[in-house]
Design a protein around this motif. Structure first.
Motif, mmCIF file in Angstrom:
data_model
loop_
_atom_site.group_PDB
_atom_site.id
_atom_site.type_symbol
_atom_site.label_atom_id
_atom_site.label_comp_id
_atom_site.label_asym_id
_atom_site.label_seq_id
_atom_site.Cartn_x
_atom_site.Cartn_y
_atom_site.Cartn_z
ATOM 1 N N ALA A 92 0.731 -1.254 0.034
ATOM 2 C CA ALA A 92 0.135 -0.194 -0.247
ATOM 3 C C ALA A 92 0.811 1.188 0.048
ATOM 4 O O ALA A 92 0.353 2.276 -0.621
ATOM 5 N N SER A 93 2.122 1.336 0.683
ATOM 6 C CA SER A 93 2.683 2.651 0.777
ATOM 7 C C SER A 93 4.005 2.225 -0.045
ATOM 8 O O SER A 93 4.696 3.283 -0.329
ATOM 9 N N GLY A 94 4.513 1.019 -0.454
ATOM 10 C CA GLY A 94 5.807 0.856 -1.129
ATOM 11 C C GLY A 94 6.952 0.915 -0.250
ATOM 12 O O GLY A 94 8.154 1.137 -0.811
ATOM 13 N N ALA A 95 6.747 1.074 0.849
ATOM 14 C CA ALA A 95 7.944 1.194 1.850
ATOM 15 C C ALA A 95 8.372 -0.355 2.235
ATOM 16 O O ALA A 95 7.595 -1.250 2.525
ATOM 17 N N ARG A 96 9.360 -0.297 2.341
ATOM 18 C CA ARG A 96 10.320 -1.595 2.637
ATOM 19 C C ARG A 96 10.160 -1.917 4.227
ATOM 20 O O ARG A 96 10.086 -2.996 4.762
ATOM 21 N N ILE A 97 10.465 -0.812 5.041
ATOM 22 C CA ILE A 97 10.343 -0.837 6.513
ATOM 23 C C ILE A 97 9.322 0.350 7.197
ATOM 24 O O ILE A 97 9.213 1.347 6.358
ATOM 25 N N ASN A 98 8.883 -0.106 8.208
ATOM 26 C CA ASN A 98 8.069 1.075 8.832
ATOM 27 C C ASN A 98 9.179 2.155 9.035
ATOM 28 O O ASN A 98 9.958 2.166 9.643
ATOM 29 N N HIS A 106 6.513 13.468 0.360
ATOM 30 C CA HIS A 106 5.550 12.469 0.952
ATOM 31 C C HIS A 106 4.484 13.075 1.504
ATOM 32 O O HIS A 106 3.289 12.979 1.490
ATOM 33 N N VAL A 107 4.503 14.318 2.220
ATOM 34 C CA VAL A 107 3.381 14.949 2.997
ATOM 35 C C VAL A 107 2.334 15.475 1.828
ATOM 36 O O VAL A 107 1.132 15.090 1.941
ATOM 37 N N ARG A 108 2.906 16.151 0.607
ATOM 38 C CA ARG A 108 1.953 16.460 -0.349
ATOM 39 C C ARG A 108 1.277 15.294 -0.617
ATOM 40 O O ARG A 108 0.058 15.193 -0.966
ATOM 41 N N SER A 109 1.871 14.103 -1.218
ATOM 42 C CA SER A 109 1.156 12.912 -1.874
ATOM 43 C C SER A 109 0.406 12.624 -0.840
ATOM 44 O O SER A 109 -0.799 12.082 -1.199
ATOM 45 N N ALA A 110 0.693 12.343 0.517
ATOM 46 C CA ALA A 110 -0.255 11.666 1.416
ATOM 47 C C ALA A 110 -1.583 12.396 1.513
ATOM 48 O O ALA A 110 -2.527 11.956 1.530
ATOM 49 N N VAL A 111 -1.521 13.874 1.680
ATOM 50 C CA VAL A 111 -2.697 14.784 1.653
ATOM 51 C C VAL A 111 -3.528 14.597 0.629
ATOM 52 O O VAL A 111 -4.714 14.390 0.613
#
Length: 304
Positions: A92-98, A106-111
């Motif tokens: 969902a996030s494309g992140a490898r680790i928390n 990231h903030v702009r994309s998340a909002v």
């Protein structure tokens, strides 16, 4: 229902208790059932809805948006709060680790993703979910103020920030941070002594209290500390003539509501009857000795 106003922003006000939706995907409700629950809360005066991008493995905001789409006019009756800056590992996030991410990208994309998932044009309050040790305050402030200028975010705040962390970000912003969502309960009263709530009062920041029932421990009494507090709550509930189970819940909330920082407890339940019972805490007024009696139970010791 009482409302909380920030003297820093005359157009900002929240209901005295907020509706937390972090478990929305667990309740098994259809979009129509979710909509009915939201309408019931609004009719009871609970107008502040609390979400975050990561809730429900990044699906809660979509579930919220599906329900709101059935009756878009409800948006005008709500204050919608959301959060970003945590990235959970997974597809969902494309992140490898928390990890935490307060980079402007990231903030702009998340909002923008949150707005799209909820089907709204603006959130009333954006909170930065957790302090990021790699936060570039200058760069972060820049993107936050851009989002406000673009009308995508109305007000800014933080979550789980200590006073010095809040002050760092505030020093780079031209507008006030208006809220800090922190953990506060009878089993986690540290914010009353470590400066967090003092800072909120000093700067007229609205404190929102997450986990007001200590993750349910006040109801289960599953450990020695929780059992001690539960016993004290039940005794006071009996003295007050309250129903056994709902009395524990109402008194735990009344204890938070009495604090002069004017905390807004965030309640996360999909059970309408439970929510209605919880709201009766607004009619309870603890006297000073009752309040300190519960504090003593929570801390496991008397005041010095």
């Amino acid at each position: 229902m009482q409302r909380i106003h920030s003297s820093l922003n005359s157009d900002l006000s929240f209901s005295r208790i907020a509706f937390g939706l972090w478990r929305l995907t667990d309740w098994g409700y259809s979009p129509q059932q979710r909509l009915a629950l939201f309408e019931q809360m609004l009719d009871l005066g609970v107008t502040t809805f609390d979400l975050a991008d990561i809730y429900g493995d990044y699906r809660c905001e979509q579930f919220f948006g599906e329900a709101l789409k059935l009756k878009p006019a409800l948006r005008a009756r709500m204050e919608i709060v959301s959060k970003c800056s945590i990235r959970l590992a997974g597809a969902a996030s494309g992140a490898r680790i928390n990890h935490y991410d307060t980079s402007p990208q990231h903030v702009r994309s998340a909002v923008e993703t949150s707005l799209r998932d909820m089907g709204i044009e603006q959130m009333d309050l954006l909170l930065l979910h957790r302090p990021d040790p790699l936060m570039d305050a200058e760069a972060l402030a820049g993107v936050l103020e851009q989002l406000v200028a673009e009308g995508k975010v109305k007000h800014l705040g933080v979550s789980n920030y200590l006073p010095h962390q809040t002050e760092l970000l505030q020093s780079r912003l031209s507008q006030p941070l208006v809220a800090n969502q922190i953990e506060v309960s009878l089993l986690h009263s540290q914010p009353m002594f470590d400066g967090q709530l003092d800072h909120c009062q000093q700067h007229r920041v609205i404190p929102m209290a997450w986990s007001p029932f200590a993750g349910g421990r006040l109801f289960t009494g599953e450990d020695a500390d929780a059992a001690r507090v539960q016993q004290s709550l039940r005794a006071l509930s009996q003295t007050r003539g309250l129903a056994a189970d709902s009395g524990v819940m109402q008194l735990a909330l009344a204890w938070l509501l009495k604090h002069p920082a004017q905390m807004i407890p965030v309640l996360g339940s999909g059970n309408p009857e439970r929510l209605v019972a919880a709201l009766k805490a607004l009619d309870l007024e603890l006297d000073r000795e009752e309040w300190f009696e519960l504090l003593r139970a929570g801390r496991g010791r008397d005041v010095d």
